[in-house]
Design a protein around this motif. Structure first.
Motif, PDB file in Angstrom:
ATOM      1  N   LEU A  28       7.580  -2.409  -8.735  1.00 32.59           N
ATOM      2  CA  LEU A  28       6.738  -1.677  -7.799  1.00 32.59           C
ATOM      3  C   LEU A  28       7.171  -0.213  -7.736  1.00 32.59           C
ATOM      4  N   LEU A  29       8.466   0.012  -7.643  1.00 32.84           N
ATOM      5  CA  LEU A  29       8.963   1.380  -7.659  1.00 32.84           C
ATOM      6  C   LEU A  29       9.663   1.648  -8.988  1.00 32.84           C
ATOM      7  N   ASP A  30       9.768   2.917  -9.319  1.00 35.18           N
ATOM      8  CA  ASP A  30      10.461   3.317 -10.546  1.00 35.18           C
ATOM      9  C   ASP A  30      11.942   3.486 -10.233  1.00 35.18           C
ATOM     10  N   PHE A  31      12.704   2.473 -10.631  1.00 37.38           N
ATOM     11  CA  PHE A  31      14.148   2.535 -10.402  1.00 37.38           C
ATOM     12  C   PHE A  31      14.857   3.169 -11.603  1.00 37.38           C
ATOM     13  N   GLU A  32      14.110   3.401 -12.678  1.00 39.24           N
ATOM     14  CA  GLU A  32      14.735   3.778 -13.953  1.00 39.24           C
ATOM     15  C   GLU A  32      14.899   5.280 -14.139  1.00 39.24           C
ATOM     16  N   THR A  33      13.776   6.000 -13.964  1.00 36.24           N
ATOM     17  CA  THR A  33      13.794   7.409 -14.319  1.00 36.24           C
ATOM     18  C   THR A  33      14.747   8.185 -13.413  1.00 36.24           C
ATOM     19  N   PRO A  34      15.673   8.923 -13.972  1.00 35.74           N
ATOM     20  CA  PRO A  34      16.631   9.668 -13.147  1.00 35.74           C
ATOM     21  C   PRO A  34      15.914  10.667 -12.237  1.00 35.74           C
ATOM     22  N   GLY A  35      16.376  10.765 -11.014  1.00 37.33           N
ATOM     23  CA  GLY A  35      15.846  11.771 -10.105  1.00 37.33           C
ATOM     24  C   GLY A  35      14.569  11.375  -9.394  1.00 37.33           C
ATOM     25  N   ARG A  36      14.076  10.206  -9.692  1.00 39.15           N
ATOM     26  CA  ARG A  36      12.812   9.817  -9.050  1.00 39.15           C
ATOM     27  C   ARG A  36      13.015   8.961  -7.805  1.00 39.15           C
ATOM     28  N   LEU A  37      14.215   8.470  -7.598  1.00 43.59           N
ATOM     29  CA  LEU A  37      14.411   7.583  -6.448  1.00 43.59           C
ATOM     30  C   LEU A  37      15.793   7.786  -5.833  1.00 43.59           C
ATOM     31  N   GLU A  38      15.778   7.933  -4.516  1.00 41.51           N
ATOM     32  CA  GLU A  38      17.034   7.876  -3.760  1.00 41.51           C
ATOM     33  C   GLU A  38      16.894   6.739  -2.777  1.00 41.51           C
ATOM     34  N   VAL A  39      17.858   5.870  -2.757  1.00 40.83           N
ATOM     35  CA  VAL A  39      17.860   4.830  -1.738  1.00 40.83           C
ATOM     36  C   VAL A  39      18.963   5.156  -0.753  1.00 40.83           C
ATOM     37  N   ARG A  40      18.569   5.298   0.497  1.00 45.92           N
ATOM     38  CA  ARG A  40      19.571   5.657   1.519  1.00 45.92           C
ATOM     39  C   ARG A  40      19.486   4.650   2.656  1.00 45.92           C
ATOM     40  N   ILE A  70       0.848  -1.199   0.000  1.00 47.28           N
ATOM     41  CA  ILE A  70       0.000   0.000   0.000  1.00 47.28           C
ATOM     42  C   ILE A  70       0.879   1.243   0.000  1.00 47.28           C
ATOM     43  N   LEU A  71       1.893   1.213   0.866  1.00 46.70           N
ATOM     44  CA  LEU A  71       2.801   2.351   0.964  1.00 46.70           C
ATOM     45  C   LEU A  71       3.605   2.517  -0.317  1.00 46.70           C
ATOM     46  N   PHE A  72       4.059   1.410  -0.847  1.00 45.77           N
ATOM     47  CA  PHE A  72       4.888   1.515  -2.049  1.00 45.77           C
ATOM     48  C   PHE A  72       4.075   1.971  -3.254  1.00 45.77           C
ATOM     49  N   ARG A  73       2.821   1.556  -3.304  1.00 39.05           N
ATOM     50  CA  ARG A  73       1.972   2.016  -4.399  1.00 39.05           C
ATOM     51  C   ARG A  73       1.819   3.538  -4.331  1.00 39.05           C
ATOM     52  N   LYS A  74       1.657   4.043  -3.107  1.00 42.65           N
ATOM     53  CA  LYS A  74       1.516   5.484  -2.949  1.00 42.65           C
ATOM     54  C   LYS A  74       2.825   6.191  -3.301  1.00 42.65           C
ATOM     55  N   LEU A  75       3.912   5.602  -2.868  1.00 48.65           N
ATOM     56  CA  LEU A  75       5.206   6.212  -3.159  1.00 48.65           C
ATOM     57  C   LEU A  75       5.422   6.257  -4.671  1.00 48.65           C
ATOM     58  N   LEU A 108      15.392  -4.647  -1.932  1.00 53.49           N
ATOM     59  CA  LEU A 108      15.491  -3.892  -3.170  1.00 53.49           C
ATOM     60  C   LEU A 108      15.131  -4.772  -4.362  1.00 53.49           C
ATOM     61  N   ALA A 109      15.547  -5.997  -4.309  1.00 56.02           N
ATOM     62  CA  ALA A 109      15.216  -6.906  -5.407  1.00 56.02           C
ATOM     63  C   ALA A 109      13.702  -7.088  -5.491  1.00 56.02           C
ATOM     64  N   GLN A 110      13.065  -7.220  -4.335  1.00 49.80           N
ATOM     65  CA  GLN A 110      11.619  -7.428  -4.338  1.00 49.80           C
ATOM     66  C   GLN A 110      10.864  -6.197  -4.832  1.00 49.80           C
ATOM     67  N   LEU A 111      11.461  -5.029  -4.632  1.00 47.36           N
ATOM     68  CA  LEU A 111      10.798  -3.814  -5.078  1.00 47.36           C
ATOM     69  C   LEU A 111      11.010  -3.579  -6.569  1.00 47.36           C
ATOM     70  N   GLY A 112      11.840  -4.416  -7.168  1.00 48.26           N
ATOM     71  CA  GLY A 112      11.971  -4.349  -8.618  1.00 48.26           C
ATOM     72  C   GLY A 112      13.236  -3.694  -9.112  1.00 48.26           C
ATOM     73  N   GLN A 113      14.253  -3.621  -8.271  1.00 46.12           N
ATOM     74  CA  GLN A 113      15.508  -3.032  -8.725  1.00 46.12           C
ATOM     75  C   GLN A 113      16.031  -3.818  -9.923  1.00 46.12           C
ATOM     76  N   GLY A 114      16.420  -3.090 -10.948  1.00 42.29           N
ATOM     77  CA  GLY A 114      16.952  -3.739 -12.137  1.00 42.29           C
ATOM     78  C   GLY A 114      15.896  -4.093 -13.168  1.00 42.29           C
ATOM     79  N   GLN A 115      14.633  -3.917 -12.803  1.00 43.23           N
ATOM     80  CA  GLN A 115      13.579  -4.213 -13.765  1.00 43.23           C
ATOM     81  C   GLN A 115      13.065  -2.921 -14.399  1.00 43.23           C
ATOM     82  N   PRO A 116      12.491  -3.049 -15.593  1.00 45.28           N
ATOM     83  CA  PRO A 116      11.865  -1.875 -16.197  1.00 45.28           C
ATOM     84  C   PRO A 116      10.711  -1.396 -15.332  1.00 45.28           C
ATOM     85  N   LYS A 117      10.467  -0.098 -15.363  1.00 36.89           N
ATOM     86  CA  LYS A 117       9.515   0.473 -14.409  1.00 36.89           C
ATOM     87  C   LYS A 117       8.091  -0.025 -14.611  1.00 36.89           C
ATOM     88  N   GLU A 118       7.799  -0.530 -15.808  1.00 39.84           N
ATOM     89  CA  GLU A 118       6.445  -1.020 -16.039  1.00 39.84           C
ATOM     90  C   GLU A 118       6.158  -2.262 -15.192  1.00 39.84           C
TER      91      GLU A 118
END
Length: 426
Positions: free
Chosen positions: A123-135, A58-63, A110-120
């Motif tokens: 769950l999260l958009d790892f592709e588009t620059p500036g849309r995600l910071e992982v800290r 739910i949270l990730f969908r909102k994010l 991170l793998a479960q959230l879709g790191q390395g996969q196309p954003k389509e």
RNA sequence: GGGUCGGUGCCCGAGUGGUUAAUGGGGGCGGACUGUAAAUCCGCUGGCUCUGCCUACGUUGGUUCAAAUCCAACCCGGCCCA
């Protein structure tokens, strides 16, 4: 913009500090738009377990919705705070995790959230620059020295901590509270300072923690973040919240069959909530029949994660599993193989069951046989002392416990040693 | 540090010298039933190739024909006092 906030629960009357309201949030969104500056949207997750489940999603969908609207998602992996453990919703002190365990969990997240996969597909958009910071919050928390820690501790009071329901309950009931647990809200609040969050997402149970972030930001001269508190997803039992420790979860990475069959049997009362919180389906367009609604919900959520083909296959498999439980049908090929290599013959029935691993102990096996729950090639075993002379006479037969658990017996050593059954316990 | 209460099987929680792995609830597993692997009802719920033998009520010793139950020390926790 309204679409972004279908069910916002703005932080209000959040204990210490001022409240944020949805109007104020709206104005900040407008302001950000005018300045051409994306909002920094914080979501913290503690890598305390290895699985992300639907409750988190739910949270990730909102994010993700914020990402798609052009804002910056700041995902905080609470690798430091995980080692303390969030006391929220806990009735006892958490076991402290080691750094190694936490690091391993963080990687799987991170793998479960879709790191390395196309954003389509992710769950999260790892592709588009500036849309995600992982800290990782160890970046700034691990280096805090004692004077800084004392400064943090000075920002809140024992009274405020004890006003938090979980602490109050534990204190009231005489359950121990370790002092380091008071540090948790402060540290995760400091995360907001460290990343200069404009907005924090959290479940409604995170109100205290989110409010604490606001206090700390104010203390450190930042403009306090807004809190957006999202509903908590009920677990598969339909009563308690979905939580790994309660064993009522559906993991994001679960196989389609397991996911579908768990979702298909949630209580009718929560089907609508699942549809609203986890899917984009229109409730009005769905069938009235509760059973069909359940199936539609289970199908859609499975489809989101695994695609339409796999979801439909899972639906069919689930139906055949329940229907023809003989194992002779569709699922026959999936029956796990159990080797008889380690079984000493002659073998009595109850010993066989435990030796083959279908029962946890020979005593349990004896009880199961007496309870009428064991079949060999479809014939009920009645006598726990029934003796089998050789492996050869059992080779190729299917041993069944209850409706769901099957083992195909093989005299020679199998290639794959007893893989877990579908629907086996977590 | 002092006083006091308490630590029971997966979890909660009875039991305060004596047939019996130990009431009850939750959870789990099995059976019946059903639109579902839901709900409801019923059974089981320490281990062991088992007509018997082991191991169990925080730990270690002790008293006794006999202890989860009595005693001592220790460990852990709650509360009150400092």
């Amino acid at each position: 913009m309204a679409d972004l906030f279908p069910a916002p629960r703005p932080l209000s009357q959040a204990g210490p500090g001022e409240a944020s309201s949805s109007e104020a949030l709206a104005s900040r969104l407008v302001e950000a738009g005018r300045q051409g500056r994306p909002l920094r949207v914080k979501l913290g997750i503690d890598p305390t377990g290895s699985d992300i489940h639907l409750g988190h999603s739910i949270l990730f969908r909102k994010l993700r919705a914020f990402q798609d609207a052009g804002h910056t998602a700041v995902l905080i992996i609470g690798d430091f705070t995980a080692r303390i453990g969030d006391p929220t919703g806990k009735s006892a002190t958490r076991v402290q995790l080691t750094a190694e365990v936490v690091a391993a969990n963080a990687r799987t997240y991170l793998a479960q959230l879709g790191q390395g996969q196309p954003k389509e597909l992710s769950l999260l958009d790892f592709e588009t620059p500036g849309r995600l910071e992982v800290r990782r919050n160890s970046e700034w928390l691990a280096g805090l020295d004692l004077p800084q820690t004392i400064e943090l501790l000075g920002i809140s009071t024992v009274g405020q901590m004890l006003a938090k329901e979980d602490f109050a309950n534990r204190y009231g009931s005489g359950t121990p509270i370790s002092l380091h647990e008071f540090l948790y809200p402060l540290l995760q609040g400091y995360d907001s300072v460290a990343i200069a969050a404009d907005l924090e997402l959290g479940g409604t149970d995170q109100k205290f923690n989110v409010a604490m972030g606001r206090d700390l930001q104010r203390h450190f001269g930042q403009r306090p973040q807004f809190g957006m508190l999202l509903p908590i997803l009920p677990g598969l039992d339909g009563v308690l919240k979905m939580s790994k420790s309660l064993g009522n979860t559906v993991g994001l990475q679960e196989d389609p069959l397991s996911m579908y069959s768990k979702l298909e049997k949630v209580p009718d009362g929560v089907v609508a909530e699942y549809l609203t919180l986890l899917t984009d389906l229109d409730l009005a367009s769905l069938p009235e029949n509760p059973r069909e609604r359940q199936r539609a919900m289970a199908l859609e959520i499975t489809r989101q994660r695994h695609g339409a083909g796999a979801a439909l296959a899972a639906q069919a498999d689930a139906a055949s599993l329940v229907g023809g439980a003989q194992g002779a049908g569709a699922a026959a090929a999936e029956v796990p193989v159990a080797s008889l290599a380690d079984v000493n013959f002659p073998a009595k029935a109850f010993y066989l069951l435990s030796a083959v691993g279908i029962c946890a102990s020979s005593s349990e096996a004896r009880r199961q046989i007496q309870g009428g729950g064991v079949k060999l090639d479809g014939d009920k075993l009645a006598d726990p002392n029934q003796e089998f002379a050789t492996a050869a006479e059992l080779d190729g037969k299917v041993l069944q416990l209850g409706k769901k658990t099957f083992r195909r017996l093989v005299a020679a050593a199998p290639a794959v040693p007893g893989a877990p059954l579908q629907g086996a316990q977590p």
